[in-house]
Scaffold this motif. Structure first.
Motif, PDB file in Angstrom:
ATOM      1  N   GLU A 126       0.938  -1.260   0.031  1.00 34.07           N
ATOM      2  CA  GLU A 126       0.149   0.117  -0.021  1.00 34.07           C
ATOM      3  C   GLU A 126       0.841   1.125  -0.003  1.00 34.07           C
ATOM      4  O   GLU A 126       0.770   2.343  -0.871  1.00 34.07           O
ATOM      5  CB  GLU A 126      -0.938   0.007   1.138  1.00 34.07           C
ATOM      6  CG  GLU A 126      -2.186  -0.609   1.109  1.00 34.07           C
ATOM      7  CD  GLU A 126      -3.317  -0.082   2.072  1.00 34.07           C
ATOM      8  OE1 GLU A 126      -4.327  -0.792   2.188  1.00 34.07           O
ATOM      9  OE2 GLU A 126      -2.943   0.470   3.238  1.00 34.07           O
ATOM     10  N   GLU A 127       1.799   1.241   1.301  1.00 35.17           N
ATOM     11  CA  GLU A 127       2.685   2.482   0.953  1.00 35.17           C
ATOM     12  C   GLU A 127       3.559   2.775  -0.124  1.00 35.17           C
ATOM     13  O   GLU A 127       3.820   3.858  -0.293  1.00 35.17           O
ATOM     14  CB  GLU A 127       3.396   2.355   2.355  1.00 35.17           C
ATOM     15  CG  GLU A 127       2.432   2.750   3.591  1.00 35.17           C
ATOM     16  CD  GLU A 127       3.236   2.800   4.847  1.00 35.17           C
ATOM     17  OE1 GLU A 127       4.330   2.641   4.940  1.00 35.17           O
ATOM     18  OE2 GLU A 127       2.500   3.236   5.977  1.00 35.17           O
ATOM     19  N   GLY A 128       3.861   1.754  -0.682  1.00 39.38           N
ATOM     20  CA  GLY A 128       4.735   1.838  -1.738  1.00 39.38           C
ATOM     21  C   GLY A 128       3.847   1.977  -3.013  1.00 39.38           C
ATOM     22  O   GLY A 128       3.617   3.247  -3.555  1.00 39.38           O
ATOM     23  N   GLU A 129       3.376   1.238  -3.643  1.00 41.45           N
ATOM     24  CA  GLU A 129       2.851   1.157  -5.076  1.00 41.45           C
ATOM     25  C   GLU A 129       1.330   1.940  -4.948  1.00 41.45           C
ATOM     26  O   GLU A 129       1.192   2.977  -5.861  1.00 41.45           O
ATOM     27  CB  GLU A 129       2.490  -0.171  -5.594  1.00 41.45           C
ATOM     28  CG  GLU A 129       1.631  -0.358  -6.981  1.00 41.45           C
ATOM     29  CD  GLU A 129       1.587  -1.693  -7.407  1.00 41.45           C
ATOM     30  OE1 GLU A 129       0.976  -1.894  -8.443  1.00 41.45           O
ATOM     31  OE2 GLU A 129       1.977  -2.611  -6.598  1.00 41.45           O
ATOM     32  N   MET A 130       0.592   1.595  -4.127  1.00 38.95           N
ATOM     33  CA  MET A 130      -0.731   2.552  -4.012  1.00 38.95           C
ATOM     34  C   MET A 130      -0.808   3.642  -3.674  1.00 38.95           C
ATOM     35  O   MET A 130      -1.407   4.375  -4.231  1.00 38.95           O
ATOM     36  CB  MET A 130      -1.632   1.622  -2.962  1.00 38.95           C
ATOM     37  CG  MET A 130      -3.097   1.655  -3.197  1.00 38.95           C
ATOM     38  SD  MET A 130      -4.218   0.846  -2.141  1.00 38.95           S
ATOM     39  CE  MET A 130      -3.815  -0.800  -2.854  1.00 38.95           C
TER      40      MET A 130
END
Length: 183
Positions: A126-130
């Protein structure tokens, strides 16, 4: 253009709010780990796990009700959000198992460890890609953060409300559910 951080009135944007909740979950896991092996800590550990499960339930609800649909609409990418919702379903299954166990039970620590691993993977994705996709979208992340905070407050109120008449009929001692009968 998407914004990040805080609005002028101090309200957190959606990403800051979700990141803060992720950190709260990590802290609850870490606190539990510090208590492992300590004498007379089982009651505190059970309360921590209850708090952790409640936090995860509310967090997944606000993501599924507001955050994911907003990003889906802005990005048109269903696969990423379908995967995230499947991960949430897996977490809810583990939470339901933990609700009928106690620290010290045979599979309690293992179940909690699997939940932690799944949540860590989910948070990283989540914190990366999204979150990167959200930042590059045209979403008003401050307004979305406000909506997430309002829904969270509603859910927190619902969870802290006294049980209704039907709930009061359910036999339980404190927060934990009675253990299931063996198969």
């Amino acid at each position: 253009m998407a914004s990040t951080g805080k609005a002028r009135d101090g309200a957190a944007d959606a990403l800051a709010l979700l990141r803060s909740e992720h950190e709260q979950v990590r802290l609850l896991f870490a606190h539990y780990e510090r208590l492992r092996g300590l004498e007379d800590a089982e009651e505190t550990m059970a309360e921590l796990v209850d708090d952790l499960c409640d936090a995860l339930i509310v967090h997944t609800m606000i993501e599924e009700e507001l955050f994911y649909p907003s990003l889906r609409a802005a990005l048109g990418d269903d696969a990423l959000f379908d995967d995230a919702e499947l991960e949430h379903a897996g977490a809810r299954e583990l939470i339901s198992q933990l609700e009928v166990m106690y620290p010290g039970d045979e599979h309690f620590d293992a179940t909690l460890a699997v939940l932690f691993e799944e949540i860590e993977h989910h948070i990283a994705q989540e914190e990366g890609e999204m979150f990167a996709l959200a930042r590059s979208s045209n979403l008003d992340l401050v307004e979305l953060g406000h909506r997430l905070a309002l829904r969270r407050a509603q859910l927190d109120d619902d969870m802290s409300a006294p049980p209704g008449s039907f709930d009061a009929l359910q036999p339980h001692d404190g927060r934990r559910m009675p253990p299931r009968a063996p198969d």
